[in-house]
Design a protein around this motif. Structure first.
Motif, mmCIF file in Angstrom:
data_model
loop_
_atom_site.group_PDB
_atom_site.id
_atom_site.type_symbol
_atom_site.label_atom_id
_atom_site.label_comp_id
_atom_site.label_asym_id
_atom_site.label_seq_id
_atom_site.Cartn_x
_atom_site.Cartn_y
_atom_site.Cartn_z
ATOM 1 N N THR A 231 40.383 38.789 44.187
ATOM 2 C CA THR A 231 39.038 38.798 44.761
ATOM 3 C C THR A 231 38.065 38.111 43.803
ATOM 4 O O THR A 231 38.358 37.962 42.603
ATOM 5 C CB THR A 231 38.574 40.247 44.987
ATOM 6 O OG1 THR A 231 38.523 40.911 43.708
ATOM 7 C CG2 THR A 231 39.528 40.992 45.911
ATOM 8 N N LYS A 233 35.541 39.392 42.573
ATOM 9 C CA LYS A 233 35.255 40.389 41.536
ATOM 10 C C LYS A 233 36.328 40.368 40.452
ATOM 11 O O LYS A 233 36.038 40.463 39.256
ATOM 12 C CB LYS A 233 35.185 41.780 42.176
ATOM 13 C CG LYS A 233 34.820 42.891 41.201
ATOM 14 C CD LYS A 233 34.757 44.240 41.908
ATOM 15 C CE LYS A 233 34.424 45.346 40.902
ATOM 16 N NZ LYS A 233 34.378 46.676 41.557
ATOM 17 N N LYS A 234 37.580 40.213 40.868
ATOM 18 C CA LYS A 234 38.695 40.147 39.924
ATOM 19 C C LYS A 234 38.584 38.907 39.036
ATOM 20 O O LYS A 234 38.755 38.976 37.818
ATOM 21 C CB LYS A 234 40.019 40.115 40.703
ATOM 22 C CG LYS A 234 41.264 39.833 39.877
ATOM 23 C CD LYS A 234 41.738 41.041 39.134
ATOM 24 C CE LYS A 234 43.103 40.795 38.515
ATOM 25 N NZ LYS A 234 43.581 41.923 37.723
#
Length: 303
Positions: A231, A233-234
């Motif tokens: 993602t 975010k990752k």
């Protein structure tokens, strides 16, 4: 006189038949003695270890095609036939081959020796409970020199069981493997202990046991089983991680697209470098060629 000749002819025929039978049995015995032991391994990394311990005494067949996921593999009829015709089956264990128990329940195990190569290796837990596709442990034990020694010992014991006449040969090869692994471990324990930074980034989390050997820490784009797209975010978390530890090398594996690793490298002003998880077999390199190359790459990335 005729009776004597007849008796003599019968005796000669008997002796000739006996001699031929003995010669046939001797030849048959010779073929059996000189033929290679048929060994089936579940996937490529184990082939490297069996080749080292078994040498020219074994013929190795690999069930799972290169590039396929071991936990997604489903044996076909030809695979069952291969197992039925073989002397030894060696699998990794720790849940990566979730089809093994069911498969072994459907073949004649009386003539097949089965080796779980992870026996007596302390596993790294990744989940409290495994699901239908995965176990609860990290299966990548072959990428640890310490664990590979134990795997090779388990393989050696399996080979001795099915081919005791070559016991000394297998034991000598295991002894050489162990000595070479310990020497390589000693070299890189010293080199890596000098590095202040102990953190590196990989395409997927395959190096947990190697990290345990050398007190390192990996962070990865994908998890242990290479599942799911990372993602945003990752990715942001990995960018922050790289900047925090001044990581400029992003590793990727041969059978995985380097796209995300490339993106990450650009974000931190770094470069990508290929690292080998042995899941793509290479006939021109042995286990130690690959492990030394991996360790040197990791060491240079930490300097």
């Amino acid at each position: 006189m005729k009776k004597s000749i007849a008796i003599f002819a019968i005796i000669v025929s008997f002796l000739t038949f006996t001699a031929c039978s003995k010669e046939k049995n001797a030849n048959s015995s010779n073929v059996e003695k000189n033929s290679k032991i048929q060994v089936v391994v579940s996937f490529s990394p184990l082939e490297n270890l069996v080749r080292y311990i078994g040498g020219d005494k074994v013929e190795i067949k690999t069930l799972i095609p290169t590039g396929s996921e071991p936990h997604e593999f489903e044996p076909k009829l030809k695979d069952m036939k291969l197992l039925n015709e073989s002397k030894l089956f060696i699998y990794n264990g720790l849940g990566i081959e979730n089809w093994v128990d069911k498969t072994l329940g459907n073949i004649n195990k009386d003539s097949l020796e089965v080796v779980n190569s992870s026996k007596s290796i302390k596993p790294i837990k990744i989940a409290e409970k495994g699901d239908a596709n995965h176990g609860k442990y990290d299966p990548h034990i072959w990428l640890s020199l310490k664990s590979a020694i134990k795997q090779s010992e388990n393989i050696k014991e399996g080979l001795v069981k099915v081919d005791s006449s070559n016991k000394k040969f297998y034991e000598e090869n295991f002894k050489k493997f162990k000595e070479k692994a310990e020497k390589l471990y000693g070299t890189y324990r010293e080199k890596l202990s000098e590095c202040k930074n102990k953190n590196f980034v990989t395409g997927h989390a395959a190096f947990g046991y190697l990290c345990r050997d050398f007190n390192l820490k990996q962070s990865s784009v994908e998890d242990v089983f290479q599942e799911g797209e990372p993602t945003p975010k990752k990715i942001k978390g990995l960018v922050d991680y790289c900047k925090r530890y001044n990581i400029k090398t992003i590793f990727y594996e041969e059978n995985v697209s380097p796209k995300v690793s490339n993106t990450l490298a650009k974000e931190v002003g770094g470069k990508i470098k290929k690292i080998d998880t042995m899941e793509v077999n290479k006939k021109d390199k042995d286990y130690f060629d690959i492990m030394e190359s991996n360790l040197e790459k990791i060491y240079l990335s930490l300097k």
